[in-house]
Design a protein around this motif. Structure first.
Motif, PDB file in Angstrom:
ATOM      1  N   ILE A   1       4.709 -20.542 -12.257  1.00  0.00           N
ATOM      2  CA  ILE A   1       3.986 -20.114 -11.061  1.00  0.00           C
ATOM      3  C   ILE A   1       3.414 -18.710 -11.311  1.00  0.00           C
ATOM      4  O   ILE A   1       4.165 -17.778 -11.606  1.00  0.00           O
ATOM      5  N   PRO A   2       2.094 -18.520 -11.197  1.00  0.00           N
ATOM      6  CA  PRO A   2       1.507 -17.190 -11.411  1.00  0.00           C
ATOM      7  C   PRO A   2       1.983 -16.191 -10.355  1.00  0.00           C
ATOM      8  O   PRO A   2       2.091 -16.525  -9.169  1.00  0.00           O
ATOM      9  N   THR A   3       2.275 -14.975 -10.792  1.00  0.00           N
ATOM     10  CA  THR A   3       2.672 -13.920  -9.854  1.00  0.00           C
ATOM     11  C   THR A   3       1.898 -12.645 -10.143  1.00  0.00           C
ATOM     12  O   THR A   3       1.449 -12.410 -11.272  1.00  0.00           O
ATOM     13  N   TRP A   4       1.746 -11.842  -9.115  1.00  0.00           N
ATOM     14  CA  TRP A   4       1.120 -10.523  -9.234  1.00  0.00           C
ATOM     15  C   TRP A   4       2.078  -9.525  -8.611  1.00  0.00           C
ATOM     16  O   TRP A   4       2.359  -9.588  -7.410  1.00  0.00           O
ATOM     17  N   GLY A   5       2.615  -8.641  -9.430  1.00  0.00           N
ATOM     18  CA  GLY A   5       3.560  -7.655  -8.922  1.00  0.00           C
ATOM     19  C   GLY A   5       2.864  -6.666  -8.012  1.00  0.00           C
ATOM     20  O   GLY A   5       1.641  -6.549  -8.016  1.00  0.00           O
ATOM     21  N   ALA A   6       3.614  -5.938  -7.227  1.00  0.00           N
ATOM     22  CA  ALA A   6       2.983  -4.983  -6.318  1.00  0.00           C
ATOM     23  C   ALA A   6       3.952  -3.887  -5.909  1.00  0.00           C
ATOM     24  O   ALA A   6       5.158  -4.089  -5.842  1.00  0.00           O
ATOM     25  N   ARG A   7       3.346  -2.750  -5.655  1.00  0.00           N
ATOM     26  CA  ARG A   7       4.050  -1.641  -5.017  1.00  0.00           C
ATOM     27  C   ARG A   7       3.499  -1.472  -3.612  1.00  0.00           C
ATOM     28  O   ARG A   7       2.326  -1.743  -3.355  1.00  0.00           O
ATOM     29  N   GLN A   8       4.375  -1.038  -2.726  1.00  0.00           N
ATOM     30  CA  GLN A   8       3.980  -0.658  -1.377  1.00  0.00           C
ATOM     31  C   GLN A   8       4.662   0.664  -1.061  1.00  0.00           C
ATOM     32  O   GLN A   8       5.581   1.069  -1.785  1.00  0.00           O
ATOM     33  N   PRO A   9       4.224   1.373  -0.037  1.00  0.00           N
ATOM     34  CA  PRO A   9       4.853   2.661   0.249  1.00  0.00           C
ATOM     35  C   PRO A   9       6.372   2.570   0.352  1.00  0.00           C
ATOM     36  O   PRO A   9       6.911   1.881   1.212  1.00  0.00           O
ATOM     37  N   GLY A  10       7.076   3.209  -0.593  1.00  0.00           N
ATOM     38  CA  GLY A  10       8.532   3.209  -0.596  1.00  0.00           C
ATOM     39  C   GLY A  10       9.156   1.864  -0.877  1.00  0.00           C
ATOM     40  O   GLY A  10      10.326   1.641  -0.549  1.00  0.00           O
ATOM     41  N   HIS A  11       8.406   0.945  -1.516  1.00  0.00           N
ATOM     42  CA  HIS A  11       8.912  -0.420  -1.655  1.00  0.00           C
ATOM     43  C   HIS A  11       8.280  -1.092  -2.873  1.00  0.00           C
ATOM     44  O   HIS A  11       7.212  -0.711  -3.342  1.00  0.00           O
ATOM     45  N   ALA A  12       8.976  -2.102  -3.399  1.00  0.00           N
ATOM     46  CA  ALA A  12       8.435  -2.970  -4.452  1.00  0.00           C
ATOM     47  C   ALA A  12       8.574  -4.412  -3.991  1.00  0.00           C
ATOM     48  O   ALA A  12       9.561  -4.775  -3.347  1.00  0.00           O
ATOM     49  N   MET A  13       7.581  -5.245  -4.305  1.00  0.00           N
ATOM     50  CA  MET A  13       7.604  -6.644  -3.861  1.00  0.00           C
ATOM     51  C   MET A  13       6.777  -7.464  -4.839  1.00  0.00           C
ATOM     52  O   MET A  13       6.560  -7.073  -5.979  1.00  0.00           O
ATOM     53  N   MET A  14       6.281  -8.610  -4.402  1.00  0.00           N
ATOM     54  CA  MET A  14       5.506  -9.460  -5.286  1.00  0.00           C
ATOM     55  C   MET A  14       4.571 -10.346  -4.473  1.00  0.00           C
ATOM     56  O   MET A  14       4.740 -10.528  -3.261  1.00  0.00           O
ATOM     57  N   HIS A  15       3.557 -10.880  -5.164  1.00  0.00           N
ATOM     58  CA  HIS A  15       2.688 -11.917  -4.612  1.00  0.00           C
ATOM     59  C   HIS A  15       2.709 -13.074  -5.607  1.00  0.00           C
ATOM     60  O   HIS A  15       2.875 -12.862  -6.803  1.00  0.00           O
ATOM     61  N   HIS A  16       2.509 -14.286  -5.109  1.00  0.00           N
ATOM     62  CA  HIS A  16       2.440 -15.393  -6.051  1.00  0.00           C
ATOM     63  C   HIS A  16       1.528 -16.493  -5.525  1.00  0.00           C
ATOM     64  O   HIS A  16       1.183 -16.549  -4.334  1.00  0.00           O
ATOM     65  N   TRP A  17       1.145 -17.374  -6.431  1.00  0.00           N
ATOM     66  CA  TRP A  17       0.252 -18.490  -6.130  1.00  0.00           C
ATOM     67  C   TRP A  17       0.989 -19.576  -5.354  1.00  0.00           C
ATOM     68  O   TRP A  17       2.175 -19.821  -5.590  1.00  0.00           O
ATOM     69  N   THR A  18       0.293 -20.208  -4.427  1.00  0.00           N
ATOM     70  CA  THR A  18       0.755 -21.456  -3.799  1.00  0.00           C
ATOM     71  C   THR A  18      -0.443 -22.401  -3.754  1.00  0.00           C
ATOM     72  O   THR A  18      -1.595 -21.971  -3.919  1.00  0.00           O
ATOM     73  N   PRO A  19      -0.224 -23.691  -3.500  1.00  0.00           N
ATOM     74  CA  PRO A  19      -1.357 -24.618  -3.442  1.00  0.00           C
ATOM     75  C   PRO A  19      -2.380 -24.269  -2.365  1.00  0.00           C
ATOM     76  O   PRO A  19      -3.551 -24.629  -2.479  1.00  0.00           O
ATOM     77  N   GLN A  20      -1.958 -23.556  -1.328  1.00  0.00           N
ATOM     78  CA  GLN A  20      -2.885 -23.198  -0.258  1.00  0.00           C
ATOM     79  C   GLN A  20      -3.602 -21.877  -0.534  1.00  0.00           C
ATOM     80  O   GLN A  20      -4.810 -21.753  -0.345  1.00  0.00           O
ATOM     81  N   ARG A  21      -2.848 -20.874  -1.014  1.00  0.00           N
ATOM     82  CA  ARG A  21      -3.418 -19.535  -1.206  1.00  0.00           C
ATOM     83  C   ARG A  21      -2.376 -18.675  -1.901  1.00  0.00           C
ATOM     84  O   ARG A  21      -1.206 -19.055  -2.003  1.00  0.00           O
TER      85      ARG A  21
END
Length: 488
Positions: free
Chosen positions: A200-220
């Motif tokens: 599953i493709p993922t795109w890492g991310a930083r946010q103010p004071g935080h770390a998280m992630m985004h990833h692909w789904t069949p919808q978006r």
């Protein structure tokens, strides 16, 4: 500069420039990382020579090119800054996983651009393989999750505890991470790791004071473990800019090339315009053609959000290898969870973990799920008790037994199982003739199946109830079956 190193290097660049189809695929995948096209083509050539499967499956050709482009700039492995991911071995790892049906059923549909966000995991290949094995063994329900937002990465919520991380050795590993927990950074690392491991493709991310992630789904593409896209950024790019590109690319490779890429190339390659600020997602009067391409992205993205819009079919033309994940999902959809029976012979009793007399259906603390070993298995958390009733045990099968459980765990610190054996020779509930309470140490199996150390227990003629519980708080424990073998 690369071509000047020798005839072989020049031949690789010459081959790329003469292959218009490959060139289009390269530019549509956003080019070689760091602009290192020479090393990228060198790696791609090495992969094609090493593997006979690249030419057989469209997805493997795309993944081979994506791996070569993404690893043109070396990537250090997790917590080992002087050891780098071997791009050829990384490709071969995913090739084997695909051909063995270990990856997500949607993997074969991924574009070269999306494949770059699968192969760029910093985990060593053996840890990627471990991640897939572990989740199939320990939490198959999270592999079979119908909601793609949380498929695979739900394990962050259920298993990677939010606390100060506990690392047990160096270099650190993803096995340690799921056991030792951590705060937002380690949790995001594990989420990306487990999704990439299943394709599953993922795109890492930083946010103010935080770390998280985004990833692909069949919808978006979706954000998880954090706030909305507008708060994200990663490697000099804001979340809204990346989201816009995913939406525009959803229209299909051909449309994206014709509508957007050609405009960008006029700006970049012909007129040498400055790139737009990817942290702002705004047009720039001094970069007219690039700004025009940005507006075209918005128009194309708007079309992909229209439910009536016709989007291109991106499925590969070649045969697709069947996915073990999809196979078990199909079985699950086509039939209810079947009941499993306790099997008794002359000196052995095999109790499927899902054959509980209490509870009979999943609860918050006792969950039954399909097993990749076949049949069902049980996952236990919290203080719930689960019981098994052995009825009408004949006199010649009563006696002392060795009991073992086939278990799977991912946390180093485990609460032991407490086993209470209640015997009722008269067959009436409540008239208990004997009660034994035993402690069963639960091993740390690191995501593999393993048997507990045998313990002795006594079964009497008639009805015997085996009741299991654990003290709280505790970590998850998965059980496939219980085997009782009569002592000789």
């Amino acid at each position: 500069e690369f071509a000047n190193q020798g005839a072989d290097q020049a031949g690789l660049i010459d081959g790329l420039l003469k292959d218009s189809s490959l060139m289009k695929q390269v530019v549509m995948a956003s080019g070689a990382k760091g602009g290192k096209y020479g090393p990228a083509m060198q790696t791609y050539d090495a992969i094609c020579k090493k593997s006979s499967e690249v030419s057989k499956y469209d997805i493997l050709q795309r993944f081979a090119l994506a791996t070569a482009l993404e690893h043109a700039d070396l990537m250090a492995e997790f917590d080992t800054p002087k050891i780098f991911v071997d791009a050829v071995k990384r490709y071969l790892h995913y090739e084997r996983a695909y051909l063995c049906g270990e990856l997500d059923p949607t993997f074969a549909d991924r574009t070269t651009w999306e494949c770059r966000m699968i192969c760029n995991c910093d985990a060593p290949d053996d840890q990627l393989g471990w991640g897939r094995d572990m989740l199939r063994n320990y939490r198959p329900d999270e592999v079979l999750e119908s909601d793609y937002v949380w498929r695979y990465c739900r394990s962050v919520r259920t298993e990677v505890g939010y606390r100060n991380a506990e690392w047990t050795s160096t270099p650190r590993t993803y096995q340690q991470l799921i056991s030792g927990g951590g705060k937002c950074g380690p949790r995001a690392w594990f989420g990306r790791f487990i999704c990439k491991g299943f394709g599953i493709p993922t795109w890492g991310a930083r946010q103010p004071g935080h770390a998280m992630m985004h990833h692909w789904t069949p919808q978006r593409w979706v954000p998880v473990l954090g706030a909305d896209w507008r708060f994200s950024w990663w490697e000099g790019r804001c979340g809204l800019d990346f989201l816009l590109e995913t939406q525009a690319r959803a229209a299909g490779e051909d449309q994206y090339f014709q509508v957007i890429w050609c405009l960008e190339m006029i700006g970049y390659a012909v007129l040498c315009e400055a790139a737009l600020d990817s942290m702002a997602v705004l047009p720039n009067p001094s970069s007219f053609w690039c700004s025009l391409a940005l507006m075209a992205k918005h128009i194309l993205a708007k079309k992909t959000k229209d439910p009536k819009a016709k989007l291109s079919n991106r499925k590969p033309k070649s045969a697709v290898v069947g996915s073990n994940v999809q196979n078990i999902i199909n079985r699950r959809m086509n039939s209810q969870l079947e009941e499993e029976d306790i099997v008794t012979d002359e000196n052995k009793i095999i109790i499927p973990a899902a054959s509980c007399s209490e509870p009979r259906q999943s609860t918050n603390g006792v969950q039954f799920t399909k097993s990749f070993l076949g049949g069902q298995q049980l996952h236990h958390t919290g203080g719930d008790t689960f019981e098994y009733t052995l009825t009408d045990l004949p006199d010649d099968q009563a006696g002392t037994y060795y009991l073992v459980l086939r278990v799977c765990t991912v946390h180093l610190k485990q609460q032991p199982l407490l086993l209470t054996v209640t015997c009722n020779s008269g067959g009436y509930v409540g008239d208990n003739d004997a009660v034994d309470v035993m402690t069963i140490p639960v091993p740390y199996t690191v995501g593999e199946w393993q048997y507990t150390e045998p313990i002795k227990m006594h079964l009497s003629p008639g009805t015997n109830v085996l009741s299991f519980s654990r003290e709280t708080p505790n970590f998850g424990l998965t059980i496939k079956d219980i085997t009782c073998t009569m002592t000789t």
